[in-house]
Design a protein around this motif. Structure first.
Motif, PDB file in Angstrom:
ATOM      1  N   GLN A 276       0.823  -1.201   0.000  1.00 42.41           N
ATOM      2  CA  GLN A 276       0.000   0.000   0.000  1.00 42.41           C
ATOM      3  C   GLN A 276       0.861   1.256   0.000  1.00 42.41           C
ATOM      4  O   GLN A 276       0.568   2.234  -0.704  1.00 42.41           O
ATOM      5  CB  GLN A 276      -0.920  -0.020   1.225  1.00 42.41           C
ATOM      6  N   ILE A 277       1.922   1.230   0.786  1.00 41.34           N
ATOM      7  CA  ILE A 277       2.809   2.398   0.826  1.00 41.34           C
ATOM      8  C   ILE A 277       3.490   2.608  -0.523  1.00 41.34           C
ATOM      9  O   ILE A 277       3.685   3.743  -0.975  1.00 41.34           O
ATOM     10  CB  ILE A 277       3.834   2.241   1.951  1.00 41.34           C
ATOM     11  N   LYS A 278       3.843   1.498  -1.166  1.00 38.69           N
ATOM     12  CA  LYS A 278       4.469   1.626  -2.487  1.00 38.69           C
ATOM     13  C   LYS A 278       3.517   2.300  -3.475  1.00 38.69           C
ATOM     14  O   LYS A 278       3.911   3.170  -4.267  1.00 38.69           O
ATOM     15  CB  LYS A 278       4.876   0.244  -2.983  1.00 38.69           C
ATOM     16  N   GLN A 291       8.455   4.622   2.873  1.00 39.04           N
ATOM     17  CA  GLN A 291       8.698   3.414   2.086  1.00 39.04           C
ATOM     18  C   GLN A 291       9.917   2.656   2.597  1.00 39.04           C
ATOM     19  O   GLN A 291       9.888   1.431   2.712  1.00 39.04           O
ATOM     20  CB  GLN A 291       8.887   3.789   0.619  1.00 39.04           C
ATOM     21  N   TYR A 292      10.977   3.377   2.922  1.00 39.15           N
ATOM     22  CA  TYR A 292      12.179   2.715   3.431  1.00 39.15           C
ATOM     23  C   TYR A 292      11.937   2.098   4.803  1.00 39.15           C
ATOM     24  O   TYR A 292      12.451   1.030   5.129  1.00 39.15           O
ATOM     25  CB  TYR A 292      13.333   3.714   3.487  1.00 39.15           C
ATOM     26  N   ARG A 293      11.150   2.789   5.626  1.00 32.26           N
ATOM     27  CA  ARG A 293      10.891   2.259   6.964  1.00 32.26           C
ATOM     28  C   ARG A 293      10.124   0.938   6.897  1.00 32.26           C
ATOM     29  O   ARG A 293      10.476  -0.035   7.567  1.00 32.26           O
ATOM     30  CB  ARG A 293      10.087   3.274   7.769  1.00 32.26           C
ATOM     31  N   TYR A 512      -1.679   4.333   8.126  1.00 35.98           N
ATOM     32  CA  TYR A 512      -1.055   3.002   8.176  1.00 35.98           C
ATOM     33  C   TYR A 512       0.060   2.915   9.200  1.00 35.98           C
ATOM     34  O   TYR A 512       0.341   1.868   9.747  1.00 35.98           O
ATOM     35  CB  TYR A 512      -0.521   2.649   6.791  1.00 35.98           C
ATOM     36  N   SER A 513       0.741   4.066   9.484  1.00 39.43           N
ATOM     37  CA  SER A 513       1.830   4.026  10.453  1.00 39.43           C
ATOM     38  C   SER A 513       1.314   3.721  11.850  1.00 39.43           C
ATOM     39  O   SER A 513       1.966   2.994  12.622  1.00 39.43           O
ATOM     40  CB  SER A 513       2.589   5.356  10.449  1.00 39.43           C
TER      41      SER A 513
END
Length: 561
Positions: A276-278, A291-293, A512-513
């Motif tokens: 989803q983040i992508k 995205q990296y996290r 989402y976080s």
């Protein structure tokens, strides 16, 4: 005061605009993530059953060991060494409960079988020592045949041994004396004979020996009986060690299986969040940092899952090898991770019960008693010994002369066949008293008594070890119970936090976080709960390790097995 209020109001009004813009730009809730969170909620119910929170009505383990596939639970032959890779390929996985695993260990465990063989060995020595009080009866028999050939030559006759028979006058007026021609033992000059003789004999008899006075028999029997008691106590100690090993391996396998399930569920959610983040990153709705996290978190989840899977496989093989099952069979732990019932004794009473009839202490005491009785038996070698003996027998031998060749020698002295028969018996007392042996016996006695003293010191050291082990297990058990309570509260709070985060995410009040952070907290709480219960059960098993049944129960159990 009024000025400060005005400043605060103005600052609040200034922040309303940006917050409203951010709220307006927040991405909509992901339907895929909501579905995955719903799946996680259902999996949490299964994990609760695995942790013993909710009763599990579905039984996945074998109803009994007899229901296992034929040959899967049979111990391989002691001499069996696989020489083909196919023989070691795992082809079936069986789910056993802790009770079934311990029952199977009593049947298959090699260390228990070895201790049982030692008991049988010691029992044989006891029977041997009892035989010293009984008389010994022996039977002897002998038979044989031999043959001898001899040749005799007589250069000079033996006429001078025989009386004159007649006197014959000669022409020159002298006379010649002649001897009786029929003399049985007359040997003429240059006479010879050749003779072959056969000897055949057979004899048989019985002998009885009985020690009327032997002061070493009693201590020898007592030493053998003490060695048998030591073997029984060693069996009991090995029984407790096997139960601890199986319980510990089973609990670790349960924990490893639970961690795999937890980390699989968490990784699945992380992968959904990552996808989803992508998508949001491509739409420009989230920064690259997010995205990296999530990618780093997903990779960490994969690493932890792989480690848990390796721990599970290793624990499966450890338990399978402990249970000594077929080479192509592996064992899995069935049933929930239930917390054992509360320990019923205080620390002091636990220590008292741990010392009472402890097999390890009993084994050392029996070994010490055996050495002391051995010393008595060795010292008795220098004391008088009185015994009774009686024997009788019958014998017969035949002497046959054949192949006789005579030429002026020994005609009538050879009897063709001579048979001899004899019978005899004897009875009496045998007395023996070793007055001096150069210090051999006294040295052996001193060595045995020194070894007994060494075992006395070892017994004291073992007593202190048992106390330390019980105290350590008791303290860890108390701490583990408190950790279980804290872990349960933490798990419930983390689960409720995840539910709230899911609900807020669904209506757009969280992103989402928040869901990811709540899921991470739940993961830590779930693993802490499983680990706390496992640690409590391991401490409970350690406490049971040092508490044993009475010696008479061990004797009965060892004999039955």
């Amino acid at each position: 005061m009024t000025a400060a209020i005005l400043v605060a109001v103005s600052l609040g009004l200034a922040m309303v605009g940006p917050l409203a813009q951010i709220q307006a730009k927040a991405p909509a809730a992901s339907a895929a993530l909501l579905r995955q969170l719903g799946q996680l909620e259902r999996e949490l119910g299964q994990l609760d059953r695995a942790l013993g929170e909710i009763p599990n009505s579905k039984e996945t383990s074998l109803a009994s060991l007899a229901d296992a596939p034929a040959g899967s639970l049979l111990a391989p032959a002691n001499s069996a060494i696989p020489n083909q890779a196919d023989a070691l390929t795992i082809r079936q996985e069986l789910h056993l409960t802790l009770a079934q695993a311990q029952e199977l260990a009593l049947i298959n465990d090699l260390a228990l079988k070895e201790r049982q063989a030692q008991i049988n060995e010691s029992q044989g020595y006891v029977q041997s020592a009892k035989g010293l009080f009984a008389p010994t009866i022996g039977f002897r028999a002998r038979g044989g045949y031999s043959q001898q050939s001899q040749y005799n030559f007589a250069p000079q006759n033996n006429f001078s041994l025989y009386p004159e028979y007649s006197s014959v006058s000669q022409a020159n007026g002298s006379s010649i004396k002649t001897y009786a021609p029929s003399a049985s033992f007359r040997v003429t000059s240059d006479g010879w004979n050749a003779l072959t003789t056969g000897f055949a004999d057979i004899s048989a008899g019985l002998r009885l020996d009985y020690n009327l006075l032997d002061l070493s028999r009693g201590p020898t029997l007592a030493a053998r009986q003490a060695q048998r008691q030591e073997a029984i106590a060693r069996y009991g100690d090995q029984l407790r060690a096997t139960q601890l090993a199986v319980s510990s391996s089973f609990y670790r396998l349960q924990l490893a299986q639970q961690l795999v399930r937890i980390r699989e569920a968490v990784l699945a959610n992380d992968l959904v969040i990552q996808s989803q983040i992508k998508a949001l990153k491509q739409a420009g709705l989230v920064p690259r940092l997010d995205q990296y996290r999530i990618e780093a978190r997903s990779q960490e989840g994969k690493r932890r899952l792989l480690q848990a899977m390796a721990d599970r496989r290793s624990s499966q093989r450890e338990l399978s090898n402990l249970l000594n099952v077929a080479f192509n069979t592996t064992i899995s732990a069935a049933g929930p991770i239930n917390l054992q019932p509360p320990w019923p004794l205080s620390l002091e009473n636990t220590l008292v019960q741990g010392f009472y009839q402890n097999p390890q202490l009993l084994a050392l005491k029996a070994a010490r008693d055996a050495l002391l009785r051995q010393a008595d038996s060795q010292a008795a070698q220098l004391l008088p010994n009185l015994g009774l003996f009686a024997e009788g027998g019958y014998g017969q031998n035949n002497i046959s002369n054949f192949g006789v060749k005579l030429q002026g020698c020994c005609a009538a002295t050879h009897i063709p066949l001579v048979q001899n028969q004899q019978a005899d018996w004897a009875a009496g007392l045998r007395f023996n008293w070793r007055l001096f042996d150069g210090g051999v016996t006294s040295g052996q006695v001193a060595a045995s008594r020194a070894a007994a003293e060494r075992l006395s010191l070892a017994s004291a050291r073992e007593r202190n070890r048992i106390r330390q082990e019980l105290e350590s297990a008791f303290f860890y058990y108390e701490a583990s119970l408190a950790q279980v309570v804290a872990a349960r509260y933490g798990y419930r709070a983390a689960r409720e936090a995840l539910r709230d985060a899911r609900a807020r995410y669904g209506v757009g009040l969280a992103d989402y976080s928040d869901v990811s952070d709540s899921l991470r907290q739940l993961t830590v709480a779930m693993e802490a709960k499983a680990e706390a219960i496992t640690q409590a059960n391991l401490s409970y098993a350690r406490l049971l390790r040092e508490l044993s049944p009475p010696l008479n129960q061990l004797d009965s159990l060892a004999t039955n097995n």
